[in-house]
Design a protein around this motif. Sequence first.
Motif, PDB file in Angstrom:
ATOM      1  N   SER A   1       0.835  -1.211   0.000  1.00 51.76           N
ATOM      2  CA  SER A   1       0.000   0.000   0.000  1.00 51.76           C
ATOM      3  C   SER A   1       0.866   1.256   0.000  1.00 51.76           C
TER       4      SER A   1
ATOM      5  N   LEU B   1       1.879   1.945  -3.503  1.00 52.52           N
ATOM      6  CA  LEU B   1       0.775   2.533  -4.257  1.00 52.52           C
ATOM      7  C   LEU B   1       0.603   4.007  -3.903  1.00 52.52           C
ATOM      8  N   ARG B   2       0.710   4.319  -2.614  1.00 56.25           N
ATOM      9  CA  ARG B   2       0.552   5.706  -2.178  1.00 56.25           C
ATOM     10  C   ARG B   2       1.719   6.575  -2.648  1.00 56.25           C
TER      11      ARG B   2
ATOM     12  N   ASP C   1      -6.563   0.101  -4.129  1.00 57.86           N
ATOM     13  CA  ASP C   1      -6.017  -0.347  -2.847  1.00 57.86           C
ATOM     14  C   ASP C   1      -7.031  -1.228  -2.127  1.00 57.86           C
TER      15      ASP C   1
ATOM     16  N   VAL D   1      -3.556  -3.428  -5.439  1.00 57.00           N
ATOM     17  CA  VAL D   1      -2.955  -3.944  -4.204  1.00 57.00           C
ATOM     18  C   VAL D   1      -3.927  -4.887  -3.502  1.00 57.00           C
TER      19      VAL D   1
END
Length: 359
Positions: free
Chosen positions: A45, A48-49, A160, A192
Amino acid sequence: MASVVFDGASRIYPGTTAPAVDKLSLTVNDGEFLVLVGPSGCGKSTSLRMLAGLEEIDGGRILIGDRDVTNVAPKDRDIAMVFQSYALYPHMTVAENMGFALKIAGTPKEERERRVLEAAKLLDLEPYLERKPKALSGGQRQRVAMGRAIVREPQVFLMDEPLSNLDAKLRVATRTQIAALQRRLGITTVYVTHDQVEAMTMGDRVAVLKDGLLQQVDTPRNLYDNPANAFVAGFIGSPAMNLLIAPVTGGKAMLGDLAIDVPASAGSSVTVGVRPEGFTPSSKGFHVLVEVVEELGSDAFVYGKPADSTVKFANSADEGAQVIVRWDPKNPPKPGDTITVEAVKGSVHLFNPETGERV
């Protein structure tokens, strides 16, 4: 559409020394559906962020297409994100929720309505456009969140764990819908999940992370057939691969009476990996004391312990570890029985017991 490149990207949270994401180098091809998967806390995560611009990057860079977006604000990255929570405005209708970002961006009303209607058709949401979120099911709300991302027509979708709040049956149905939709739209997608079954059934490629480090990235089939290390071998596959430490004698790894050829470079012991379907009943070989039998109709899985005390589980900390064998569902053994199995040719994976790397 555009490719995505993580070029040695790292993230270290304040107050810690270990990176949450450690020098991640990964390329997502234009139009590809790539899944980031791993256990809780592995950095998926966070990665991804970082791509979304919601986390700072402490090293390396990130590119979307040919543009370095490392220091670009999230709103200027041309990405759309779908979160685990639906994050819908309760006072707005479905149509208003889906078109809100376009309204804020100053998109003309006719263009907004056209895009919302097209997305609603794709997602089978046309009958619900005038409803408010409280009048929708969980699956419908998730589709509205998807629609809100689709109308943006971004270069990249970021998702996510969007299915975590759905029940098991709806998760299966929705994951196939998302995968089919992504293939129709052809938009580069980074997804994710902690669920490796979800990862294997949805992704064009799957990237496995552990402790912030990329372990392996490959197609689902290659991950399953050729895991790079013992962690990937044990994480990918349901039920999980059996990982057992076996002593090596005379160039053979010994699982009870089952002798397995090992390379000359192997030490005094080796981690032997065999998937549940890689075992087959035999009159002589590896003995397993049956503890539980799962009868699933089309399959049966036997769970038990090694009868030979010289055979240990690779993860000694896992007290609940069991040997798993797929069995004939029409003739399963009973708890308390001892079964004898051998390994199907080509089904054995060998790993270094110290490093976990493939031998």
